[in-house]
Enzyme design. Structure first.
Site, PDB file in Angstrom:
ATOM      1  N   ASP A 145     -21.396 -26.152 -50.205  1.00 50.20           N
ATOM      2  CA  ASP A 145     -20.392 -25.209 -49.712  1.00 50.20           C
ATOM      3  C   ASP A 145     -19.252 -24.973 -50.691  1.00 50.20           C
ATOM      4  O   ASP A 145     -18.181 -24.525 -50.301  1.00 50.20           O
ATOM      5  CB  ASP A 145     -19.830 -25.693 -48.368  1.00 50.20           C
ATOM      6  CG  ASP A 145     -19.211 -27.089 -48.460  1.00 50.20           C
ATOM      7  OD1 ASP A 145     -19.155 -27.634 -49.574  1.00 50.20           O
ATOM      8  OD2 ASP A 145     -18.798 -27.622 -47.422  1.00 50.20           O
ATOM      9  N   GLU A 196      -9.334 -25.867 -48.524  1.00 50.62           N
ATOM     10  CA  GLU A 196      -9.667 -24.450 -48.407  1.00 50.62           C
ATOM     11  C   GLU A 196      -8.904 -23.789 -47.266  1.00 50.62           C
ATOM     12  O   GLU A 196      -8.627 -24.409 -46.237  1.00 50.62           O
ATOM     13  CB  GLU A 196     -11.174 -24.294 -48.149  1.00 50.62           C
ATOM     14  CG  GLU A 196     -12.039 -24.856 -49.263  1.00 50.62           C
ATOM     15  CD  GLU A 196     -13.508 -24.899 -48.908  1.00 50.62           C
ATOM     16  OE1 GLU A 196     -14.335 -24.792 -49.837  1.00 50.62           O
ATOM     17  OE2 GLU A 196     -13.840 -25.048 -47.710  1.00 50.62           O
TER      18      GLU A 196
END
Length: 360
Positions: free
Chosen positions: A236, A65
């Protein structure tokens, strides 16, 4: 000639050993307090930030990410992964680094390790939220998932909220024993439970910080008691949650950045119209946090780039103060800022080289 000197062309490097030295010199309590206060200060100026959800690249058994954000002075980003099977390869589940960049020039001011720093900021953010959401007399916490983040969470709640008793559980009992051993100097009581239900039974606060990619039901509705604060940290990314969906209607749910949490957090298991409260509004006094001692509160924590921005600035300031910043060169020093090619010295090298024989 450029107006920038070589000194201010340098980029500051903060290595893992520098973060370790910061904690060793200051102590864990002061470091967590510092990170928490920087995060709070930035949440209080929420509207000054250009915000967006992180960008994710999903791969087999993991995710990578990029988390960007900017205020008027600086741009920052964090690269972070989550690969739950990494320990089998001798690597941490989470690895991260990031940068702080000067908006006025685009020059990278700081490059920082963010594996340790992310653990510190995640724990500090959990404690900051709990200060507003947990009962003030909370002393007992259950900690489900006892991997790399667990000590940081435990110490943040101990030092910043006064948690005295931990009941811990992990599928790998050795991980729980590791956690208990690492906390033996704190004075906290640490009990290793035989199940999630046993761990949470008498808890004021429940923190879940697990790593597996699934829509897990680690906590189920019958485990939830009036007045409990749930700190759900492990979920998440899409498809990765920790709580049975029926828990959410029992609780008042608080989020960091709603567009991101709707996609990545526990909220992905409920409808798009499920009501939430924004932590930045709670911190600013525009929204209510905990209202009664029997209210169930839930921090749907997914991690937001503002917190990494705050942590980067904190590490920069602290490394400068303690003389730990390492200068490195990332930007070429140019005699003529418009002539990048000459920096290579290619023309000079070719003039000094032996003549090339003519082709037949």
């Amino acid at each position: 000639m450029s107006h920038l000197t070589q000194t201010n062309l340098n980029t500051g490097l903060i290595r893992p050993q520098d973060v370790a030295r910061i904690v060793q010199r200051q102590g864990m309590k002061q470091t967590l307090e510092g990170v928490m206060n920087y995060i709070l200060s930035d949440y209080l100026r929420w509207d000054e930030f250009d915000k967006s959800s992180r960008v994710a690249k999903y791969v087999q058994d993991g995710v990578m990410e990029l988390m960007p954000i900017a205020d008027k002075q600086n741009y920052s980003f964090k690269y972070v992964n989550c690969h739950p099977h990494n320990p089998q390869e001798g690597l941490s589940t989470v690895l991260a680094f990031g940068a702080l960049v000067d908006n006025s020039t685009g020059k990278p001011e700081v490059i920082c390790e963010l594996t340790l720093t992310t653990a510190l900021r995640t724990a500090a953010m959990s404690a900051l939220a709990a200060k507003h959401l947990a009962r003030s007399n909370s002393r007992r916490m259950a900690l489900i998932g006892n991997g790399c983040q667990s000590e940081f969470q435990a110490l943040a709640f101990h030092y910043l909220l006064g948690i005295e008793h931990l009941s811990v559980y992990d599928l790998d009992r050795a991980a729980s024993q590791k956690l208990a051993d690492n906390l033996c100097h704190t004075g906290m009581t640490v009990d290793i439970a035989d199940s999630v239900a046993d761990a949470v039974r008498d808890a004021d606060i429940v923190t879940t910080v697990t790593a597996e990619y699934s829509r897990a039901h680690i906590l189920t509705p019958e485990m939830i008691k009036p007045g409990m604060h749930i700190n759900a940290v492990g979920g998440d990314c899409p498809g990765k949650t920790e709580l049975h969906p029926d828990i959410l209607p029992l609780a008042t749910v608080f989020v960091e950045f709603e567009p991101q949490t709707r996609v990545e957090g526990e909220l992905q298991n409920v409808g798009a119209d499920f009501p939430v409260r924004h932590l930045w509004q709670v911190f600013q006094g525009q929204a209510k946090g905990r209202e009664t001692d029997t209210q169930i509160t839930l921090f749907d924590s997914v991690g937001f780039a503002l917190e990494d921005f705050s942590a980067l600035v904190y590490m920069r300031d602290t490394a400068h103060k303690l003389g730990l910043m390492q200068p490195i060169s990332l930007v070429p020093e140019l005699a003529d800022p418009k002539d990048l090619f000459s920096y290579l010295g290619v023309g000079q090298v070719q003039r000094e080289a032996e003549p090339i024989a003519a082709l037949p």
